[in-house]
Design an enzyme around this catalytic site. Structure first.
Site, PDB file in Angstrom:
ATOM      1  CE  LYS A   1      -0.716   3.879   8.343  1.00 19.78           C
ATOM      2  NZ  LYS A   1       0.612   3.371   8.712  1.00 19.78           N
TER       3      LYS A   1
HETATM    4  N1  PXG Z   1       5.121   0.827   5.590  1.00 25.26           N
HETATM    5  C1  PXG Z   1       4.507   0.687   6.776  1.00 25.26           C
HETATM    6  C2  PXG Z   1       4.465  -0.649   7.417  1.00 25.26           C
HETATM    7  C3  PXG Z   1       3.924   1.800   7.397  1.00 25.26           C
HETATM    8  O1  PXG Z   1       3.322   1.669   8.580  1.00 25.26           O
HETATM    9  C4  PXG Z   1       4.647   3.163   5.524  1.00 25.26           C
HETATM   10  C5  PXG Z   1       5.192   2.023   4.958  1.00 25.26           C
HETATM   11  C6  PXG Z   1       4.723   4.456   4.775  1.00 25.26           C
HETATM   12  O2  PXG Z   1       3.452   4.825   4.266  1.00 25.26           O
HETATM   13  P1  PXG Z   1       3.043   6.345   4.063  1.00 25.26           P
HETATM   14  O3  PXG Z   1       1.673   6.311   3.487  1.00 25.26           O
HETATM   15  O4  PXG Z   1       3.066   6.992   5.420  1.00 25.26           O
HETATM   16  O5  PXG Z   1       4.023   6.934   3.155  1.00 25.26           O
HETATM   17  C7  PXG Z   1       3.998   3.057   6.763  1.00 25.26           C
HETATM   18  C8  PXG Z   1       3.393   4.267   7.381  1.00 25.26           C
HETATM   19  C9  PXG Z   1       3.668   5.866  13.293  1.00 25.26           C
HETATM   20  C10 PXG Z   1       3.407   6.091  11.854  1.00 25.26           C
HETATM   21  O6  PXG Z   1       2.983   6.458  14.114  1.00 25.26           O
HETATM   22  C11 PXG Z   1       3.527   5.061  10.958  1.00 25.26           C
HETATM   23  C12 PXG Z   1       3.256   5.286   9.614  1.00 25.26           C
HETATM   24  C13 PXG Z   1       2.866   6.518   9.172  1.00 25.26           C
HETATM   25  C14 PXG Z   1       2.745   7.537  10.076  1.00 25.26           C
HETATM   26  C15 PXG Z   1       3.017   7.345  11.440  1.00 25.26           C
HETATM   27  O7  PXG Z   1       4.572   5.106  13.633  1.00 25.26           O
HETATM   28  N2  PXG Z   1       3.392   4.223   8.789  1.00 25.26           N
END
Ligand code: PXG
Length: 290
Positions: free
Chosen positions: A152
């Site tokens: 991430k």
């Molecule tokens: N794929 C990607 C590329 C992400 O960035 C997820 C899957 C889902 O992961 P989680 O652990 O959240 O279930 C993510 C998560 C934002 C924002 O501000 C992005 C995410 C999470 C929270 C906020 O755009 N990405």
């Protein structure tokens, strides 16, 4: 009252919370972050998020200048200071300020640590009731041979390109394929299909190992659904009974259309709704107390 943001050891009012323009997080996207939610006065799966945060940092050979416990405590403190009952938390660690030139050894001071805790996040507005319209992006998800999509990191341009494309097509989200053409994930969410009581998502080697994804796989058996991780194609998506996206910010987003094809009945499906309810019950009743 202005929100308080943690930057390198102190809390500042939002308007005064700043890092250097020479920070390599800005100059090169050299850093990692997390997206965490608080529900009902508790932080959902904080330890799991800390594990992923530290694994992301380790993968880019960045040493977070705190232990996992210290980081978790700072996050709780950021929530307390901002009186967060329900909210969104964004810790970020960058390589820190340094001279121009991408070599991390230029960042002599060491990493910058930022924690934002705010009362809400809204990524998709009204799409929940009618269901999400999704288009397949022409941009493939970065392959692990180039940069592991399981990190991430502050490099989201691959996802942003796909998101821009979705916007251009008037879609709510973009579905990204991996380099071989198998389904990978959406731009900020994991992707699932439901068929014959199986709930299926791709292996996490080509996408982010989402905490919500993991939670859905854990919850599925209690609803009589068989959780499955495997490769699948767009054909499997178009032929699915139901599809949905998962993410900390999005939670569970029912997908009702992909590439102009209706999915299932063209409205949020019964298994998606059952999983959403089970997810809501879990997030509202577990987690680290603030
Ligand atoms: N794929 C990607 C590329 C992400 O960035 C997820 C899957 C889902 O992961 P989680 O652990 O959240 O279930 C993510 C998560 C934002 C924002 O501000 C992005 C995410 C999470 C929270 C906020 O755009 N990405």
């Amino acid at each position: 009252m202005e929100q308080l943001v943690y930057v390198d050891g102190k809390f500042y009012p939002q308007s005064e919370a700043k890092i250097s323009v020479f920070d390599h997080g800005l100059l090169y996207g050299d850093g990692v972050f997390e997206g965490i939610r608080a529900y009902n006065g508790r932080i959902f799966k904080l330890e799991r998020h800390m594990d992923r945060f530290f694994n992301s940092a380790k993968a880019i050979d960045l040493k977070i200048p705190h232990t996992k416990e210290e980081m978790a405590n700072l996050i709780v403190e950021a929530c307390r200071k901002n009186q967060i009952h329900d909210g969104y938390i964004r810790p970020v660690v960058t390589r820190g300020p340094g001279d121009l030139g991408l070599d991390p050894r230029k960042c002599k001071r060491g990493p910058s640590v930022v924690i934002i805790a705010q009362p809400q996040i809204n990524l998709y507005g009204k799409a929940y009731e009618r269901g999400f319209k999704v288009v397949t992006s022409s941009y493939r998800r970065v392959p692990p041979q180039s940069l592991s999509p399981s990190i991430k990191s502050l490099n989201y341009l691959n996802n942003i390109m796909a998101r821009v494309e979705a916007n251009q097509y008037g879609a709510d989200e973009a579905l990204m394929l991996d380099i071989h053409g198998y389904v990978s994930e959406a731009t900020a969410d994991n992707f699932f299909i439901v068929r014959n009581h199986s709930v299926t998502t791709p292996w996490s080697s080509t996408n982010l190992p989402g905490v919500t994804r993991e939670t859905i796989l854990e919850l599925a058996p209690s609803l009589g659904l068989h959780p499955e991780e495997r490769l699948f194609t767009l054909y499997d998506v178009w032929a699915a009974d139901e599809a949905f996206i998962t993410g900390t910010a999005a939670e569970i987003g029912p997908v009702v259309e992909v590439d102009g094809r209706q999915i299932g009945e063209g409205k949020p499906g019964p298994q998606t709704r059952a999983l959403t309810k089970a997810y809501r019950d879990l997030v509202n009743s577990t987690g680290t107390p603030i």
